[in-house]
Motif scaffolding. Structure first.
Motif, mmCIF file in Angstrom:
data_model
loop_
_atom_site.group_PDB
_atom_site.id
_atom_site.type_symbol
_atom_site.label_atom_id
_atom_site.label_comp_id
_atom_site.label_asym_id
_atom_site.label_seq_id
_atom_site.Cartn_x
_atom_site.Cartn_y
_atom_site.Cartn_z
ATOM 1 N N THR A 226 -36.589 -54.681 -48.585
ATOM 2 C CA THR A 226 -36.695 -53.319 -48.580
ATOM 3 C C THR A 226 -37.028 -52.682 -50.075
ATOM 4 O O THR A 226 -36.886 -51.594 -50.887
ATOM 5 N N ALA A 227 -38.154 -53.796 -50.250
ATOM 6 C CA ALA A 227 -39.324 -53.224 -51.634
ATOM 7 C C ALA A 227 -39.446 -52.047 -51.952
ATOM 8 O O ALA A 227 -39.940 -51.649 -50.083
ATOM 9 N N LEU A 228 -39.789 -50.898 -51.793
ATOM 10 C CA LEU A 228 -40.241 -49.952 -52.301
ATOM 11 C C LEU A 228 -41.641 -50.478 -52.592
ATOM 12 O O LEU A 228 -42.693 -51.293 -52.679
ATOM 13 N N ALA A 229 -42.575 -49.274 -51.873
ATOM 14 C CA ALA A 229 -44.357 -49.120 -51.985
ATOM 15 C C ALA A 229 -44.240 -49.611 -53.097
ATOM 16 O O ALA A 229 -45.879 -50.051 -53.301
ATOM 17 N N ASP A 230 -44.328 -49.497 -54.558
ATOM 18 C CA ASP A 230 -44.957 -50.451 -55.613
ATOM 19 C C ASP A 230 -44.245 -51.653 -56.009
ATOM 20 O O ASP A 230 -44.294 -51.826 -56.748
ATOM 21 N N GLY A 231 -43.722 -52.057 -54.561
ATOM 22 C CA GLY A 231 -42.888 -53.293 -54.822
ATOM 23 C C GLY A 231 -41.842 -53.417 -55.418
ATOM 24 O O GLY A 231 -40.892 -54.733 -55.555
ATOM 25 N N SER A 232 -40.827 -52.909 -56.621
ATOM 26 C CA SER A 232 -40.267 -52.972 -56.665
ATOM 27 C C SER A 232 -38.973 -52.790 -56.033
ATOM 28 O O SER A 232 -38.987 -52.187 -54.877
ATOM 29 N N LEU A 233 -37.753 -53.054 -56.525
ATOM 30 C CA LEU A 233 -36.991 -53.518 -55.459
ATOM 31 C C LEU A 233 -35.129 -52.521 -56.041
ATOM 32 O O LEU A 233 -35.189 -52.309 -57.348
ATOM 33 N N PRO A 234 -34.442 -52.141 -54.530
ATOM 34 C CA PRO A 234 -33.574 -51.054 -54.786
ATOM 35 C C PRO A 234 -32.058 -52.007 -55.950
ATOM 36 O O PRO A 234 -32.429 -53.301 -55.620
ATOM 37 N N THR A 235 -32.055 -50.901 -56.284
ATOM 38 C CA THR A 235 -30.514 -51.668 -56.929
ATOM 39 C C THR A 235 -29.583 -52.184 -55.854
ATOM 40 O O THR A 235 -28.930 -52.986 -56.666
ATOM 41 N N CYS A 236 -29.595 -51.509 -54.937
ATOM 42 C CA CYS A 236 -28.452 -51.959 -53.463
ATOM 43 C C CYS A 236 -28.807 -51.679 -52.669
ATOM 44 O O CYS A 236 -30.259 -50.372 -52.139
ATOM 45 N N LEU A 237 -28.323 -52.345 -51.137
ATOM 46 C CA LEU A 237 -28.692 -51.868 -49.765
ATOM 47 C C LEU A 237 -27.819 -51.617 -49.197
ATOM 48 O O LEU A 237 -26.856 -51.987 -49.122
ATOM 49 N N PHE A 238 -27.879 -50.957 -47.958
ATOM 50 C CA PHE A 238 -26.880 -50.728 -46.873
ATOM 51 C C PHE A 238 -27.901 -51.113 -45.715
ATOM 52 O O PHE A 238 -29.397 -51.873 -45.362
ATOM 53 N N THR A 239 -26.682 -51.716 -45.279
ATOM 54 C CA THR A 239 -27.051 -52.972 -43.739
ATOM 55 C C THR A 239 -26.909 -51.876 -42.457
ATOM 56 O O THR A 239 -27.165 -52.788 -41.366
ATOM 57 N N GLU A 240 -26.087 -50.844 -42.695
ATOM 58 C CA GLU A 240 -25.886 -50.161 -41.249
ATOM 59 C C GLU A 240 -26.053 -48.626 -41.570
ATOM 60 O O GLU A 240 -26.471 -48.220 -42.380
ATOM 61 N N PRO A 241 -26.250 -48.396 -40.197
ATOM 62 C CA PRO A 241 -26.998 -48.612 -39.237
ATOM 63 C C PRO A 241 -27.754 -49.802 -38.963
ATOM 64 O O PRO A 241 -28.233 -50.851 -37.874
ATOM 65 N N GLU A 242 -29.065 -49.223 -39.772
ATOM 66 C CA GLU A 242 -30.332 -50.990 -40.135
ATOM 67 C C GLU A 242 -30.690 -50.544 -41.604
ATOM 68 O O GLU A 242 -29.523 -49.928 -41.743
ATOM 69 N N VAL A 243 -30.454 -52.029 -41.746
ATOM 70 C CA VAL A 243 -31.544 -52.388 -43.189
ATOM 71 C C VAL A 243 -31.936 -51.477 -43.884
ATOM 72 O O VAL A 243 -33.015 -51.162 -43.505
#
Ligand code: RAM
Length: 492
Positions: A226-243
């Motif tokens: 789920t890395a952003l375009a610049d490669g940095s990672l989000p601080t959290c992520l959702f898995t539903e309805p999709e990642v």
């Protein structure tokens, strides 16, 4: 270097999907109470322990044929005190929809009702808000099908000589178990999702307890995917309805990906994962560069609010802690660079580390013997902890000196974990144990059967969200006493 070709987000997410865990399910059933309920009556059920799962009610009527619907209010609580607060009085900034409360109208009795949502709770209060005077409600049964991806058989029961340590370990394991769902959730009540900083601590404790290492691997790939375009990672992520990654980036959480990956690699020897995710680690260091000034020190970006977490103490100046975190994670990146055979990066990073350690001398106040942070030269425990972990000092007295100097305190078990790491690094084993006894033991004394998101011994019911009713009382970043106790204190 074979891993330099960055795998696509899709390939990472496919790997994560292939590691989706099996959920163990167990049903806990409580018999109904003898009394039948009329308008305004209520019944409280105590399931005896924290559960995360789906609830079923078996209801019937008594007296005349039910001639009107039954209007029920259901309230779920992790701690009994939550039931003394009300949704209507909550004035904080977090969505009230997190409050575990439902209203239900049942048209036909008898009825078997399966509630559609998942709840995290020990207590359930059922209140009859409306019913015709010609019949009463009888609750025949309440049950919960609890789920977790933690194999309950896995952590062997430890027996410490001190019963308080036994209890702390038990509660810590229960905390982690409840948060182990299809990902390592931060809390099953709230926010019910995968956060990077939390993940690192959950994974550490998992290695000493449930040992579901594939779940750690899955979560690492979810972040990489789920890395952003610049490669940095989000601080959290959702898995539903999709990642999907959240749109928020935080300096410390992003860098801690390196530490989580290094821990995982050390624990499992899974070199392939370390190599595949190495470019993701590098991208976090690239993203962090924007936070450094020309003097090698961190500068809070103009107008930035949530640029870095560190702790929930809202008064905290985070610049010095952030530098310590960068150094701590850079150390992990050096070892991963070696595994990945990325000599150029390793050399460049270690030069930066030396320069930044040198620059950090400006943050030390020799009169106080402590590190200061920000333009107001704030003295906080957070700054000293991260100065220790970042290798800026080896002074074994620094934390006690900070405490005596009235340093800004810690309010989250998350930062308390790093205090324990710092104490261990300074060789202060007895104090580490002392903090486990007083801090986590303090929650036990306050009745915790899972550890909390926030605990300030001076203000046990405090909340940065403006009300305890939205606090999470089963919060995974609080589970790490089991890591320390099982790794370092088995003989106590
Ligand atoms: C809260 C959650 C989560 C944490 C963040 C920073 O929203 O409790 O666990 O990682 O804060």
């Amino acid at each position: 270097m074979k891993t330099e070709s960055i795998m696509s987000n899709k390939a990472f997410l496919d790997t994560a999907e292939s590691l989706k865990p099996h959920l163990y399910r167990k049903t806990v059933t409580l018999p109904g109470k003898a009394e039948s309920l009329n308008r305004g009556d209520e019944a409280t059920y105590d399931f005896g322990k924290h559960l995360t799962g789906r609830v079923r009610l078996v209801l019937s009527g008594e007296g005349h044929h039910p001639d009107a619907p039954v209007w029920l209010r259901l309230r779920f609580a992790e701690r009994l005190t939550e039931l003394s607060e009300s949704l209507e009085d909550y004035r904080g900034w977090i969505s009230t929809s997190w409050i575990q409360e439902e209203e239900l109208r049942v048209d036909v009795l008898p009825a078997e009702i399966r509630l559609p949502r998942r709840y995290a709770f020990r207590y359930l209060r059922i209140e009859v808000r409306g019913i015709s005077s010609r019949f009463s409600l009888k609750i025949r049964e309440v049950s919960c099908e609890a789920a977790t991806s933690a194999d309950e058989e896995a952590p062997e029961k430890l027996h410490f000589r001190d019963p308080l340590l036994d209890r702390v370990d038990e509660v810590a394991c229960a905390t982690l178990r409840e948060c182990m769902q299809e990902v390592f959730e931060d809390g099953p009540k709230r926010d019910r999702r995968l956060w990077l900083g939390d993940l690192r601590l959950q994974a550490l404790t998992n290695y000493e307890t449930f040992r579901n290492n594939d779940l750690v691997k899955r979560c690492l790939y979810l972040f990489a995917g789920t890395a952003l375009a610049d490669g940095s990672l989000p601080t959290c992520l959702f898995t539903e309805p999709e990642v999907e990654g959240d749109d928020q980036y935080m300096f410390d959480y992003s860098l801690l990906f390196a530490k989580a990956l290094q821990d995982y690699h050390k624990e499992t020897g899974d070199r392939k994962t370390a190599e595949e995710l190495w470019p993701t680690v590098k991208a976090q260091f690239a993203a962090a560069e924007g936070f450094f000034g020309p003097d090698g020190l961190i500068r809070v970006p103009e107008g930035a609010e949530h640029w870095c977490f560190v702790d929930w103490n809202l008064e905290l100046d985070k610049e010095t802690a952030a530098l310590g975190i960068w150094l701590y994670c850079a150390e992990a990146a050096l070892s991963l660079a070696e595994t990945a055979g990325d000599e150029a990066f390793r050399r460049e990073l270690s030069e930066k580390m030396s320069a930044r350690r040198k620059a950090a001398e400006a943050l030390f106040d020799p009169a106080a013997g402590l590190f200061v942070s920000g333009p107001a030269r704030q003295i906080s425990l957070a700054s000293q902890i991260w100065a220790v972990l970042g290798g800026l000092t080896e002074d074994p007295e620094i934390l006690s000196r900070a405490a005596s100097a009235g340093a800004l305190k810690i309010v989250s078990p998350y930062l308390m974990h790093y205090e324990l790491e710092a104490l261990m690094k300074l060789g202060r084993k007895e104090e580490t144990l002392g903090v486990i006894r007083s801090y986590w033991g303090g929650m036990v004394r306050n009745g915790a059967d899972t550890f909390w998101e926030l605990y300030d011994p001076e203000d046990p019911d405090g909340s940065p969200y403006g009300g305890t009713i939205v606090n999470s009382y089963c919060h995974a970043w609080s589970c790490t006493p089991s890591y320390f106790l099982r790794r370092h204190f088995r003989d106590r």
